[in-house]
Structures are given as C-alpha cells and as structure tokens.
Design a protein around this motif. Structure first.
Motif, short mmCIF file in Angstrom:
data_model
loop_
_atom_site.label_atom_id
_atom_site.label_comp_id
_atom_site.label_asym_id
_atom_site.label_seq_id
_atom_site.Cartn_x
_atom_site.Cartn_y
_atom_site.Cartn_z
N PHE A 211 -25.23 49.51 46.77
CA PHE A 211 -26.19 50.44 47.34
C PHE A 211 -25.65 51.07 48.63
O PHE A 211 -25.85 52.26 48.88
N GLY A 212 -24.98 50.27 49.44
CA GLY A 212 -24.37 50.82 50.64
C GLY A 212 -23.33 51.88 50.31
O GLY A 212 -23.26 52.92 50.98
N ALA A 216 -23.71 55.96 51.32
CA ALA A 216 -22.79 56.55 52.29
C ALA A 216 -21.73 57.44 51.65
O ALA A 216 -20.91 58.01 52.37
N ALA A 217 -21.76 57.58 50.33
CA ALA A 217 -20.70 58.33 49.65
C ALA A 217 -20.65 59.78 50.12
O ALA A 217 -21.69 60.44 50.27
N GLY A 218 -19.44 60.28 50.33
CA GLY A 218 -19.26 61.65 50.79
C GLY A 218 -18.88 62.62 49.70
O GLY A 218 -18.82 63.84 49.94
N GLU A 219 -18.64 62.11 48.50
CA GLU A 219 -18.26 62.98 47.40
C GLU A 219 -18.44 62.25 46.08
O GLU A 219 -18.71 61.04 46.04
N ILE A 254 -31.45 54.90 50.44
CA ILE A 254 -31.85 54.85 49.04
C ILE A 254 -32.36 53.44 48.77
O ILE A 254 -31.94 52.49 49.43
N ALA A 255 -33.28 53.30 47.84
CA ALA A 255 -33.82 51.98 47.53
C ALA A 255 -34.28 51.95 46.09
O ALA A 255 -34.63 52.98 45.51
N MET A 265 -31.39 48.10 48.77
CA MET A 265 -31.46 49.28 49.64
C MET A 265 -30.09 49.59 50.20
O MET A 265 -29.31 48.69 50.53
N GLY A 266 -29.78 50.88 50.31
CA GLY A 266 -28.54 51.32 50.94
C GLY A 266 -28.86 52.19 52.13
O GLY A 266 -29.74 53.05 52.07
N LEU A 267 -28.17 51.97 53.25
CA LEU A 267 -28.39 52.73 54.47
C LEU A 267 -27.32 53.82 54.60
O LEU A 267 -26.20 53.67 54.09
N PRO A 268 -27.63 54.92 55.28
CA PRO A 268 -26.68 56.03 55.33
C PRO A 268 -25.36 55.71 56.00
O PRO A 268 -24.38 56.41 55.79
#
Length: 336
Positions: A211-212, A216-219, A254-255, A265-268
């Motif tokens: 999730f992290g 945080a993915a940039g592409e 996202i969660a 949950m993933g944080l930005p």
C-alpha cells in the motif's frame, strides 16, 4: 472433504496480543487479539504488533494489487472505473452503473460476471434494490467492480473470459506476479475468496508495504491505481463507509478494508500500515489503525471520530472500544 485443521496454537494468530478492550461501564467485557504494522517509505517494519511476517490472507484488501496486475495485463481503466475495481462497493446505484460501464467498454454484459450473486451490502441501497423487484445478482455483489476489471483485462490481452477465476489462468498468474512484486513476499497459499476469485497469502508487513508503494508511486500502473482511489474514495467504499471516510481524513492516502477484519492503508510519503483482528470481527479495526497513524505523527478530528467505537446499552452509549498499550508506543520496532 474436510480440510486438515492446524494443531491448536500452531498458527501465529493464536499468539496475537490483545490489541483492544471492549469496555461496558467500568468492566472489560470482551477483548480483541490482533496484529498491526507500520512500514517505512523504504518498506522496512517500523512498528510491529505481533508476528507481522507470518502468512495471512488480505482478503479484499488485496484489490489494489490485483488492479495493478490487471493494468499490467492491458486493461484500460482509469478514474472512477478503476477505483471501483479496487472496491468492495456498497452497491449504491452509482456503483452498479460503473460496473456496467466497465463491461460495456469491454464489449461484455453482466452475464460474464462469475462472482457470487448477492445483494448490496449498504442497508439503504439494499432496501431500494429489493423494493425495485431485484433479486440477488453478481452485479449487486460487492466485488463486481473487481470482476469487471478482470474481464476487461482478459479482453485486452485476448485471454479466455470463461475461466478467468482459475488460479492457472494467465490473468491470475499476472496478478500473483503483481502481488509478490509489490509486497516483497512470496505467495505461499492460494484459496478461494468469498466472491470466487483466488485469494493469495502474503504477510501483514507485505500488505502494508504494498500500500505504501502504490500510494507513493510516481509513474506506471501503481500511480494510476493510487490516483483513482484518492480521487474517487466513494467508489472504493461508499457514501456511508468507514474506508471512504478514512481516505478523506488523510489527504493523499489510499485505504482498503477486507473480510475477516483486515484493513490496509498507504500514505503519500510511502509509509504503509495494516491491521488484522484475529477473531475476524472488524469492530476494533479503525480504532487500532488510527492509533498506528498517531504513532506515525498523523492526527486530526476526522480520525478521532473514526476511532470512537461506541458500546451501546438501552439505546445509549454505555462504553467503548479501547486500544491497548500493545499498539503504538507499546510496540516500537520490528518483532515487538
């Protein structure tokens, strides 16, 4: 045929610490055992409650990873239509409309859906659905968005749409690759999820890590999935769903919730967290997740409201669910 039962105490879930007390009046009436984890932006375990490296089934919390596998297979899904693929939706009219739009875009109909027929899980949506004369259907079942995405991927790749639920199907193999890639784990167990699709085991730490990475993915497909969930949280859950409220409470996050009391949950910034309540009761999930967020330095009033789980008696609050010291400050560092 009955499956063999593991010996008592042989599963790590049996040794999970008490993570929440259910307090009625001044007495602890019940307790919830569970696991919790917070991972760093690099994917390392920062906070561990219980054995977070043991195999577990993420259930529907695996849907964002499955969606990445679908996009890698050629599915052309974005925005609310992709957010719905990541959903265990409430069955509200806008959810059902988007499922049908996904299928129509792939040249298919609802007859191609193979998920288990059911009713909307939102009580208001279910009442309206039944009042309109509708019965249980694959369309209304909460995983129909995911299944529409699986079918869209099959059409895009030229794969058979009749056998898409088989673990040996190329789509499920592509999903397995995505799950292992994002989680950093090897899938050790494959079983059948509630909707009929394969469910693949990873660790709770791997779930948080995935999730992290998506958040945080940039592409690439990971960013596409993360953007869809962030921009359309009501499609991931529903108008009255806690998972939707959780994403709105932490901008950029996202969660996803899952059956048997799983929440991820993933944080930005790339950190991830995940919770598993071992008795399968989701009552304590959000309170524990909020405590892990506080450990990560994230607090606000919206999260405080999500963490408040009331115990009711005779129509009024007579107690609450209280997170124990095993979570947060009481569980710093891997293996704590």
């Amino acid at each position: 045929m009955t499956s063999p039962t593991p010996a008592a105490g042989s599963t790590p879930l049996a040794q999970a610490p008490v993570i929440a007390h259910v307090v009625r009046g001044e007495l602890v009436e019940s307790v919830h055992h569970g696991l919790g984890v917070l991972t760093s932006a690099a994917g390392e375990v920062e906070v561990a409650v219980g054995d977070v490296r043991a195999a577990m089934f993420p259930r529907s919390s695996n849907k964002p990873m499955q969606a990445v596998g679908m996009l890698r297979s050629g599915a052309e899904l974005t925005g609310r239509h992709l957010a719905l693929v990541c959903a265990s939706h409430s069955g509200e009219p806008f959810h059902l409309d988007a499922v049908q739009e996904n299928l129509q875009a792939a040249g298919l109909t609802t007859a191609y859906l193979q998920n288990t027929p059911s009713f909307p899980i939102d009580e208001q949506a279910k009442a309206a659905y039944v009042a309109a004369g509708n019965g249980a259907s694959s369309l209304a079942q909460n995983c129909s968005g995911k299944h529409s995405g699986m079918l869209a991927a099959c059409v895009a790749a030229g794969w058979d749409t009749q056998t898409y639920l088989s673990p040996e199907h190329p789509l499920q193999q592509a999903i397995r690759e995505a799950v292992e890639d994002l989680s950093g784990d090897t899938v050790e167990h494959v079983a059948v999820d509630g909707c009929g699709a394969p469910v693949m085991s990873i660790s709770l730490a791997g779930l948080a890590r995935s999730f992290g990475r998506i958040a945080a993915a940039g592409e690439g497909p990971e960013k596409t999935v993360g953007d869809a969930m962030r921009e359309h949280p009501q499609y991931v859950g529903g108008t009255r769903r806690e998972v939707t409220q959780l994403m709105r409470a932490v901008p950029g996050s996202i969660a996803k919730d899952g059956a048997e009391a799983v929440l991820a949950m993933g944080l930005p910034d790339g950190r991830g967290l995940a919770v598993k309540v071992t008795d399968g009761n989701e009552r304590a999930c959000y309170a524990v997740a909020v405590e892990l967020l506080r450990t990560a330095g994230i607090e606000n009033e919206a999260l405080d409201r999500l963490a408040e789980v009331r115990v009711m008696g005779h129509g009024r609050q007579v107690g609450s669910v209280v997170v124990t010291d095993a979570v947060g400050a009481g569980a710093q560092g891997e293996g704590a």
